[in-house]
Design an enzyme around this catalytic site. Structure first.
Site, PDB file in Angstrom:
ATOM      1  N   PHE A 135      -9.422   3.458 -12.521  1.00 44.59           N
ATOM      2  CA  PHE A 135      -9.219   3.055 -11.126  1.00 44.59           C
ATOM      3  C   PHE A 135      -8.185   3.970 -10.493  1.00 44.59           C
ATOM      4  CE2 PHE A 135      -7.210   0.956  -7.577  1.00 44.59           C
ATOM      5  CZ  PHE A 135      -8.283   0.433  -6.885  1.00 44.59           C
ATOM      6  N   ASP A 220      -2.515   9.553 -13.641  1.00 42.53           N
ATOM      7  CA  ASP A 220      -2.310   8.580 -12.561  1.00 42.53           C
ATOM      8  C   ASP A 220      -1.347   7.499 -13.050  1.00 42.53           C
ATOM      9  OD1 ASP A 220      -2.406   6.540 -10.708  1.00 42.53           O
ATOM     10  OD2 ASP A 220      -4.571   6.624 -10.412  1.00 42.53           O
ATOM     11  N   LYS A 249       3.034   2.255  -5.759  1.00 42.83           N
ATOM     12  CA  LYS A 249       3.368   0.859  -6.031  1.00 42.83           C
ATOM     13  C   LYS A 249       4.880   0.588  -6.035  1.00 42.83           C
ATOM     14  CE  LYS A 249      -0.987  -0.863  -7.533  1.00 42.83           C
ATOM     15  NZ  LYS A 249      -2.077  -0.125  -8.176  1.00 42.83           N
TER      16      LYS A 249
HETATM   17  C1  LIG Z   1      -3.266   0.538  -7.396  1.00 43.95           C
HETATM   18  C2  LIG Z   1      -3.680   1.830  -7.966  1.00 43.95           C
HETATM   19  C3  LIG Z   1      -4.071   2.915  -7.131  1.00 43.95           C
HETATM   20  C4  LIG Z   1      -4.206   2.784  -5.642  1.00 43.95           C
HETATM   21  O1  LIG Z   1      -2.999   2.488  -5.028  1.00 43.95           O
HETATM   22  P1  LIG Z   1      -3.011   1.877  -3.529  1.00 43.95           P
HETATM   23  O2  LIG Z   1      -1.566   1.889  -3.133  1.00 43.95           O
HETATM   24  O3  LIG Z   1      -3.586   0.503  -3.640  1.00 43.95           O
HETATM   25  O4  LIG Z   1      -3.844   2.770  -2.693  1.00 43.95           O
HETATM   26  C5  LIG Z   1      -4.369   4.115  -7.740  1.00 43.95           C
HETATM   27  N1  LIG Z   1      -4.294   4.260  -9.074  1.00 43.95           N
HETATM   28  C6  LIG Z   1      -3.931   3.255  -9.890  1.00 43.95           C
HETATM   29  C7  LIG Z   1      -3.845   3.497 -11.361  1.00 43.95           C
HETATM   30  C8  LIG Z   1      -3.633   2.002  -9.367  1.00 43.95           C
HETATM   31  O5  LIG Z   1      -3.310   0.994 -10.186  1.00 43.95           O
END
Ligand SMILES: *Cc1c(COP(=O)(O)O)cnc(C)c1O
Length: 399
Positions: A135, A220, A249
């Site tokens: 994700f 990521d 985040k």
């Molecule tokens: C939440 C998340 C995103 C996206 O972040 P947003 O601030 O919601 O756009 C991307 N990568 C990972 C691993 C995430 O958990």
């Protein structure tokens, strides 16, 4: 207070919100540390943690003070100018990450989007390799790297030349990474995809393949960053050196903020190839500086490691004791998942009734992302609530 005003906030949101979120029947109005309060004044232990944005806890006094002070000084300052808070944040963030430079933005998807664009720009290649169950966000580029068909299918065609390979399968990665690959993008623990940790050997192997074939390695850390897994960044568990590292985040203590850390293999980027109006805004930078200070001063990464061990130990026998309901307990630090044999929604609802707010990760994984400041006593309460809910739901299934 809400009742005194006679305002039905849920009805207002139902009437006017976009409709893209499935919401719980709960209006949250206040937070402190690892607690949230609803509009009726009921207190909850928060294991949603702002979906990973609340690592330092809600309303941390240092973050609050930094935001209040900066709000009275300067909010808007685009990156056509230099700025004191931004300079200090860039210094601290790159030092903590052990990477040279950073692009500042406002969310995780934007940080991923920057990484994907930088990878294409730096390599002159267009192919991206991502993982099954990965994700990476919901904008078109980030969504193209995201695997979940439910999120993707309504928006086809997405960006071309993305390949998804099985996670933790080095042979599959080896077959997919070619001379056309701009980057491989992976999470160290797949968060949304079900709280699935990677093998260190797999991650190191993918990194070596990237080096060998001239591709960049994007790690990521949007969900795993800032202490969540027991290290400041999850890739530090395995001694990796990402070329691009999207974070967001929790970076700014809950203020919308993101960054894409940039390593040496990326080379030089040029003016005007990317940018965003709010990127590096002084409010977010001040909040992020304060949040980083809190993470370091309060040793929150180490705290996540210790408390994560406690919880894993405490709940390790769930699959044995609740054989018919629980398949596996897994995670890293305080990124915690319990895979059920059935849907997780009733468990989340029952936990809420017991004063514990929790998340899902897919249809059958219960995910806990508590603020890292949570007490061990509160985690014990969470463990007891989970056991009680499994017992009750198990009994009702038999009845
Ligand atoms: C939440 C998340 C995103 C996206 O972040 P947003 O601030 O919601 O756009 C991307 N990568 C990972 C691993 C995430 O958990």
């Amino acid at each position: 207070m809400t009742e005194a005003l006679g305002i039905d906030y849920m009805a207002l949101e139902e009437a006017h919100s976009s409709g893209v979120y499935a919401k719980r029947a709960l209006t949250i109005v206040r937070g402190a540390g690892a607690y949230l309060w609803d509009s009726e004044g009921r207190r909850y232990i928060d294991c949603v943690g702002g979906q990973g944005a609340a690592n330092v806890g809600h309303a941390h006094p240092k973050v609050v003070a930094a935001i209040q002070a900066q709000a009275a000084i300067l909010l808007s300052c685009p990156e056509i100018f230099y700025n004191d808070q931004r300079a200090l944040l860039l210094q601290k963030l790159t030092q903590v990450a052990g990477m040279q430079r950073a692009f500042l933005c406002n969310s995780g998807a934007e940080a991923v989007e920057a990484a994907l664009k930088f990878a294409r720009f730096a390599t002159g290649r267009t192919h991206i390799v991502a993982a099954v169950r990965g994700f990476h966000g919901r904008t078109m580029g980030a969504l193209s790297a995201t695997w979940e068909p439910k999120y993707r299918e309504p928006f086809a065609p997405l960006v071309p030349n993305y390949t998804h390979v099985p996670y933790n399968d080095l042979a599959a990665a080896e077959a997919a990474i070619t001379e056309q690959t701009a980057a491989v993008i992976l999470e160290v623990v797949q968060g949304e995809g079900g709280v699935r940790p990677a093998d260190g050997d797999y991650l190191r192997g993918v990194q070596a393949l990237c080096h060998e074939r001239g591709a960049l390695f994007i790690v990521d850390e949007v969900q795993t960053g800032f202490g969540r897994t027991g290290r400041m960044f999850a890739h530090q568990h395995y001694g990796l050196t990402p070329d691009l590292m999207p974070v967001a985040k929790s970076i700014a203590g809950g203020i919308p903020f993101g960054a894409c850390l940039i390593g040496e293999r990326v080379g030089k980027l040029q003016p005007a190839i990317h940018g965003t109006t709010f990127g590096g805004n002084p409010l977010g930078c001040a909040a992020a500086l304060a949040a980083l200070d809190v993470l370091i001063e309060e040793n929150l990464a180490e705290r996540a490691a210790v408390l994560g061990d406690f919880l894993r130990e405490r709940l390790s026998d769930l699959p044995k004791r609740f054989r018919a309901q629980v398949r596996e307990v897994r995670g890293l630090g305080l990124l915690f998942g319990i895979e059920l044999r059935s849907k997780v929604a009733p468990v989340i609802k029952a936990l809420q009734n017991k004063g514990v707010l929790a998340l899902s990760a897919g249809l059958n994984v219960l995910r806990l992302l508590p603020p890292l400041v949570i007490s061990q006593a509160d985690l014990e309460q969470v463990a007891e609530a989970i056991e009680a809910v499994l017992t009750e739901l198990g009994a009702s299934e038999l009845a």
